[in-house]
Design an enzyme around this catalytic site. Structure first.
Site, mmCIF file in Angstrom:
data_model
loop_
_atom_site.group_PDB
_atom_site.id
_atom_site.type_symbol
_atom_site.label_atom_id
_atom_site.label_comp_id
_atom_site.label_asym_id
_atom_site.label_seq_id
_atom_site.Cartn_x
_atom_site.Cartn_y
_atom_site.Cartn_z
ATOM 1 N N TYR A 1 0.864 -1.173 0.000
ATOM 2 C CA TYR A 1 0.000 0.000 0.000
ATOM 3 C C TYR A 1 0.905 1.228 0.000
ATOM 4 O O TYR A 1 1.710 1.414 0.919
ATOM 5 C CB TYR A 1 -0.913 0.010 1.229
ATOM 6 C CG TYR A 1 -2.105 -0.914 1.104
ATOM 7 C CD1 TYR A 1 -3.346 -0.424 0.725
ATOM 8 C CD2 TYR A 1 -1.984 -2.276 1.355
ATOM 9 C CE1 TYR A 1 -4.449 -1.261 0.606
ATOM 10 C CE2 TYR A 1 -3.076 -3.126 1.242
ATOM 11 C CZ TYR A 1 -4.301 -2.614 0.859
ATOM 12 O OH TYR A 1 -5.376 -3.443 0.739
ATOM 13 N N HIS B 1 -3.008 0.336 -3.964
ATOM 14 C CA HIS B 1 -2.744 -1.059 -3.623
ATOM 15 C C HIS B 1 -2.056 -1.706 -4.818
ATOM 16 O O HIS B 1 -2.641 -1.857 -5.884
ATOM 17 C CB HIS B 1 -4.063 -1.770 -3.299
ATOM 18 C CG HIS B 1 -3.924 -3.249 -3.057
ATOM 19 N ND1 HIS B 1 -4.992 -4.060 -2.761
ATOM 20 C CD2 HIS B 1 -2.850 -4.067 -3.075
ATOM 21 C CE1 HIS B 1 -4.578 -5.306 -2.613
ATOM 22 N NE2 HIS B 1 -3.279 -5.326 -2.814
ATOM 23 N N HIS C 1 -16.890 -6.118 -1.227
ATOM 24 C CA HIS C 1 -15.442 -6.324 -1.271
ATOM 25 C C HIS C 1 -14.990 -7.391 -0.294
ATOM 26 O O HIS C 1 -15.245 -7.317 0.903
ATOM 27 C CB HIS C 1 -14.711 -5.023 -0.946
ATOM 28 C CG HIS C 1 -13.222 -5.169 -0.919
ATOM 29 N ND1 HIS C 1 -12.476 -5.423 -2.048
ATOM 30 C CD2 HIS C 1 -12.336 -5.104 0.104
ATOM 31 C CE1 HIS C 1 -11.195 -5.511 -1.722
ATOM 32 N NE2 HIS C 1 -11.088 -5.333 -0.426
ATOM 33 N N HIS D 1 -11.501 -10.597 -0.376
ATOM 34 C CA HIS D 1 -10.290 -10.950 -1.117
ATOM 35 C C HIS D 1 -10.470 -12.302 -1.798
ATOM 36 O O HIS D 1 -11.551 -12.633 -2.274
ATOM 37 C CB HIS D 1 -9.087 -10.881 -0.190
ATOM 38 C CG HIS D 1 -8.680 -9.478 0.146
ATOM 39 N ND1 HIS D 1 -7.651 -9.157 1.003
ATOM 40 C CD2 HIS D 1 -9.189 -8.280 -0.264
ATOM 41 C CE1 HIS D 1 -7.532 -7.836 1.104
ATOM 42 N NE2 HIS D 1 -8.461 -7.287 0.342
ATOM 43 N N MET E 1 -10.916 -9.766 3.892
ATOM 44 C CA MET E 1 -11.737 -8.632 4.299
ATOM 45 C C MET E 1 -13.197 -8.977 4.019
ATOM 46 O O MET E 1 -13.497 -9.926 3.286
ATOM 47 C CB MET E 1 -11.342 -7.359 3.544
ATOM 48 C CG MET E 1 -9.928 -6.875 3.805
ATOM 49 S SD MET E 1 -9.480 -5.416 2.818
ATOM 50 C CE MET E 1 -10.527 -4.163 3.563
#
Length: 635
Positions: A216, A325, A406, A408, A480
């Site tokens: 990040y 990201h 969202h 992963h 997440m």
């Protein structure tokens, strides 16, 4: 992060190279969607839909047969396929299904209807349609889930529909692509605006570390000086050529006013986020609002004509922080990047200020997904006491116009829900989620949120291929569970998350008591045989199986939850008083849904409230609310 908006104007014309190197015009003016399915631009698909039917037009650089399919996972088995061709001036189309990697079987129920077809010296064009739901068990329902579209072609027409003289094996002319077939399009109105400006905000030769899969990177930009309020109405990604697979997503935060904001000298690349090298005043930008978000698979970010993100008003500091990201799973060294975003803004104000609200599971390592579980559920909610406080400060309800879901790599089914007056309904749902295609799902009808409403985000993970626990975190290999709600009018709540009582999480692994040290790591104090073991060691010592992993999922969902409440720096709400509540997970009665194939309804069980018997047993967990707040601000 997600694709907040993909804007596709009505397709009037597409240019496709033919064998001679020139271009021929393809496409029809009545289609609303268009994608090139292959990287060589040989297979173009146009489509449109209504409440009952979808219609496609395929333009393929071949004079043989072409195939299009809807796949559960990008492969042939289980796919709903249509194959067609034009021979001697006559168009042919067959509805098929695949049970293996072999020639698809002709379906007994021919549900695809041929509208038209023709070919020229280089291309075959077929137009065909079908109902979204055919009630044929061999057909896949076309809905708002992410769809895996498979495609293929061959340079020769078949002699017969099937058998030895049927369609010849396609060879390398095949592929798969994830897309949203039923995406609600936001028209691009920027060209009709009288006065508009653009500014490019780009990273500066960032060297992406080759020793970590996720980076990040942060940079603070000074925006153009404005003397009055403007609205941001569009954001266009600028991805450095060659880095399309590395630039995964970006977030842009508005920073709070600070006359001494640290601005790097010209040419400075910025700093890695969440590290000691990052200037401390940059961290305050996380207390601002999300101006724009963009993610892999997205196009331009275009806001509907009645909303815009405010800049240049009295609360605007004039500084924006970009958080990029970068994804580098192969640990490639030497990658440099100067990608970023182009913002379009105008002094011609729209009716409403736009905002983004995060609702879900607080991002930290105490979010656990055990291995070997095909469907492990995690969920978070926005505590209504938090939401109520900010709605009351605002003095009016908010209206949700879109939602981005969202997670992963393990996420397979995600949804955002609303509970109102005890009744639970879906806001958006994707039961075929794809991490590499993250869209903002625009709602058909705006949803108004009132005091007392409860917002929920739920994620179902498939960890059946994993041999070890996946913990929550910012990195791609971590997990997440969030939804980002696009709404108006903008109010001062930015994040409203929750997480399972940590005492119950580690209690399942046998921990009886613990405390947090000054690094906010867990020190286990009982029982004796677990003392001196770390949190991770204790959780990984559990002999995880599919069965006990599912039991663990149900156990946590019937636990109690902590909640966090993060406002922007403009708010007067005392968020400290709203952090650390311990509540059962909220549940409501789900409305029965009509089954159009049986013309019946699917009954829904009565709500099962979170267990009130599971109460926190450890004094340390109460102090953990402070830790949660710091995580919320950081993450």
């Amino acid at each position: 992060m997600a694709r907040i908006f993909q804007t596709l104007c009505v397709v009037v014309l597409a240019l496709v190279p033919h064998h001679g190197g020139q271009a021929i015009a393809i496409g029809s003016g009545d289609f609303t969607h268009h994608e090139a399915l292959d990287e060589e631009d040989k297979f173009h698909l146009f489509w449109k839909f209504d409440e009952e039917k979808i219609e496609f037009e395929a333009h393929v650089q071949t004079t043989g047969w072409i195939g299009l399919g809807l796949s559960p996972n990008g492969g042939m088995p289980g796919s709903d396929i249509v194959i067609g061709w034009v021979k001697d001036g006559t168009a042919h189309l067959t509805d098929r299904y695949a049970e293996a990697k072999a020639e698809p079987t002709v379906d007994e129920s021919q549900d695809w209807d041929l509208v038209s077809g023709y070919e020229n010296g280089t291309h075959t064009v077929l137009r065909f349609n079908r109902k979204l739901t055919t009630c044929d068990e061999r057909d896949r329902v076309i809905n708002e889930d992410t769809m895996r579209v498979i495609w293929a072609w061959h340079d020769e027409d078949p002699e017969d529909e099937s058998g030895a003289s049927g369609p010849t094996y396609h060879g390398p002319n095949k592929g798969a692509r994830a897309t949203l077939l039923l995406e609600q399009i936001v028209p691009d109105q920027t060209t009709s605006i009288g006065t508009a400006y653009t500014v490019d905000l780009l990273m500066n030769n960032v060297t992406i570390p080759g020793n970590q899969d996720t980076t990040y990177w942060c940079h603070v930009f000074e925006m153009p000086q404005l003397t009055s309020k403007h609205h941001v109405i569009k954001a266009e990604p600028i991805v450095q050529p060659g880095n399309e697979g590395t630039v995964h997503h970006l977030l842009m935060y508005t920073c709070k006013k600070n006359p001494n904001m640290t601005i790097m000298p010209e040419g400075h690349p910025g700093h890695e986020c969440y590290t000691p090298n990052m200037p401390s005043d940059w961290r305050e930008c996380y207390e601002g609002s999300i101006l724009v978000a963009w993610a892999i698979g997205s196009g331009d970010v275009v806001y509907p004509e009645h909303v815009g993100y405010p800049i240049g008003d009295e609360d605007d500091s004039g500084y924006i922080m970009m958080e990029m990201h970068y994804d580098n799973p192969l640990l490639v060294s030497g990658i440099q990047d100067s990608s970023g975003i182009r913002l379009t803004y105008t002094p011609e104000l729209r009716d409403n200020d736009l905002g983004t609200l995060e609702v879900g599971v607080l991002v930290n390592k105490y979010h656990v997904v055990p291995p070997r579980v095909p469907e492990f559920t995690s969920a978070g909610f926005c505590n209504p006491q938090c939401l109520n406080a900010f709605l009351e400060e605002q003095g009016q309800p908010i209206h949700i116009i879109g939602v981005n879901l969202h997670s992963h790599l393990l996420g397979v089914k995600l949804n955002a829900r609303l509970i109102r007056d005890g009744v639970e309904t879906d806001i958006v749902r994707d039961d075929n989620y794809d991490f590499n295609l993250q869209f903002m799902r625009m709602l058909k009808e705006e949803l108004t949120i009132y005091p007392g409403d409860i917002l929920i985000t739920e994620c179902v993970y498939d960890s059946s291929h994993k041999d070890s626990i996946v913990y929550g975190g910012l990195g791609t290999p971590q997990e997440m569970c969030e939804s980002f709600l696009l709404y108006y009018p903008k109010f001062n709540l930015s994040k409203c998350d929750s997480m399972v009582n940590i005492g119950h999480t580690v209690g399942y692994a046998g921990v009886q008591d613990f405390e947090f040290n000054n690094r906010f790591d867990m020190d286990i104090t009982a029982p004796a045989h677990l003392v001196n073991m770390s949190y991770e060691e204790v959780m990984e010592a559990v002999p995880w199986t599919t069965e006990n992993g599912q039991i663990f999922s149900d156990y946590l969902m019937n636990s109690t939850f902590y909640s966090t409440c993060q406002g922007t720096h403009q708010s007067n709400v005392d968020t400290d008083a709203l952090i650390g509540w311990i509540d059962p997970f909220p549940r409501g009665v789900k409305r029965a849904t009509e089954d159009i194939c049986s013309r019946g309804s699917t009954p829904t069980p009565d709500p099962v409230g979170g267990s009130t018997a599971l109460r926190p047993r450890f004094a340390a967990v109460y102090a953990f609310a402070t830790f949660l707040l710091s995580l919320a601000i950081m993450g």
